[in-house]
Design an enzyme around this catalytic site. Structure first.
Site, PDB file in Angstrom:
ATOM      1  N   VAL A 194      59.039 -65.844  18.606  1.00  0.00           N
ATOM      2  CA  VAL A 194      58.381 -64.543  18.511  1.00  0.00           C
ATOM      3  C   VAL A 194      58.900 -63.545  19.548  1.00  0.00           C
ATOM      4  CG1 VAL A 194      56.406 -65.125  19.987  1.00  0.00           C
ATOM      5  CG2 VAL A 194      56.122 -63.497  18.125  1.00  0.00           C
ATOM      6  N   GLY A 230      61.480 -60.519  18.986  1.00  0.00           N
ATOM      7  CA  GLY A 230      61.101 -59.185  18.535  1.00  0.00           C
ATOM      8  C   GLY A 230      59.876 -58.617  19.214  1.00  0.00           C
ATOM      9  N   HIS A 231      59.195 -59.407  20.054  1.00  0.00           N
ATOM     10  CA  HIS A 231      57.912 -58.965  20.639  1.00  0.00           C
ATOM     11  C   HIS A 231      57.880 -59.272  22.126  1.00  0.00           C
ATOM     12  CE1 HIS A 231      53.488 -58.627  21.069  1.00  0.00           C
ATOM     13  NE2 HIS A 231      53.561 -57.906  19.976  1.00  0.00           N
ATOM     14  N   PHE A 232      58.356 -58.657  22.950  1.00  0.00           N
ATOM     15  CA  PHE A 232      59.339 -57.580  22.950  1.00  0.00           C
ATOM     16  C   PHE A 232      60.497 -58.100  23.760  1.00  0.00           C
ATOM     17  CE2 PHE A 232      55.065 -55.780  22.784  1.00  0.00           C
ATOM     18  CZ  PHE A 232      55.126 -55.037  21.620  1.00  0.00           C
ATOM     19  N   VAL A 272      55.789 -60.450  25.417  1.00  0.00           N
ATOM     20  CA  VAL A 272      54.333 -60.618  25.423  1.00  0.00           C
ATOM     21  C   VAL A 272      53.979 -61.452  24.200  1.00  0.00           C
ATOM     22  CG1 VAL A 272      52.096 -59.453  25.267  1.00  0.00           C
ATOM     23  CG2 VAL A 272      53.962 -58.398  26.574  1.00  0.00           C
TER      24      VAL A 272
END
Length: 145
Positions: free
Chosen positions: A44, A47-49, A54
């Site tokens: 994850v 892309g986050h971030f 986070v």
């Protein structure tokens, strides 16, 4: 105490969506304490971030739901291999209080509030180092596959 091999017997989830690493306490019909180690290698974070990773709130909710699913399955004496699945049926009173980042150990706690006709209601919280990160009331449904 349950390690990841036993957890996999009670949850149908697999990489990258298995979000419970260990169960440290389980009282059937009452409560569970488990945890998820958050590492920079989580898919994850691509892309986050990427520059400020986070762990997403929805993933924290899913981790709490998975811990609740283990509690429900153990309480009922069932496993997914028995033709049962535990579905996320609803969520109420969600609160996010703290960011969860790589290096954190996310402690997942769930307590049975009620069960009626295969619909379970759980009071859940996720903490990091004793500080509340998220809380929610989660509904899960036991269904045949």
């Amino acid at each position: 105490m349950m390690d990841v091999n036993e957890i996999r017997e009670y949850l149908p989830h697999r990489y990258p969506f298995l979000l419970v690493d260990r169960v440290v306490e389980l009282v059937e019909g009452e409560s569970i304490i488990a945890y998820k180690n958050i590492t920079v290698n989580e898919e994850v974070f691509n892309g986050h971030f990427p520059q400020n990773p986070v762990f997403p709130g929805v993933m924290i909710l899913e981790a709490m739901a998975q811990a609740s699913g283990i509690l429900g399955f153990k309480t009922m004496g069932k496993k997914p291999e028995d033709g049962s699945i535990y579905l996320f049926a609803g969520v109420d009173d969600v609160r996010f209080k703290r960011q969860v980042v790589p290096g954190d150990r996310l402690q997942l706690e769930s307590r049975v509030i009620s069960e009626k006709r295969g619909i379970w209601k759980f009071e859940c919280k996720a903490t990091v180092d004793g500080v509340l990160a998220a809380s929610a009331t989660i509904l899960c449904a036991d269904r045949k596959v």
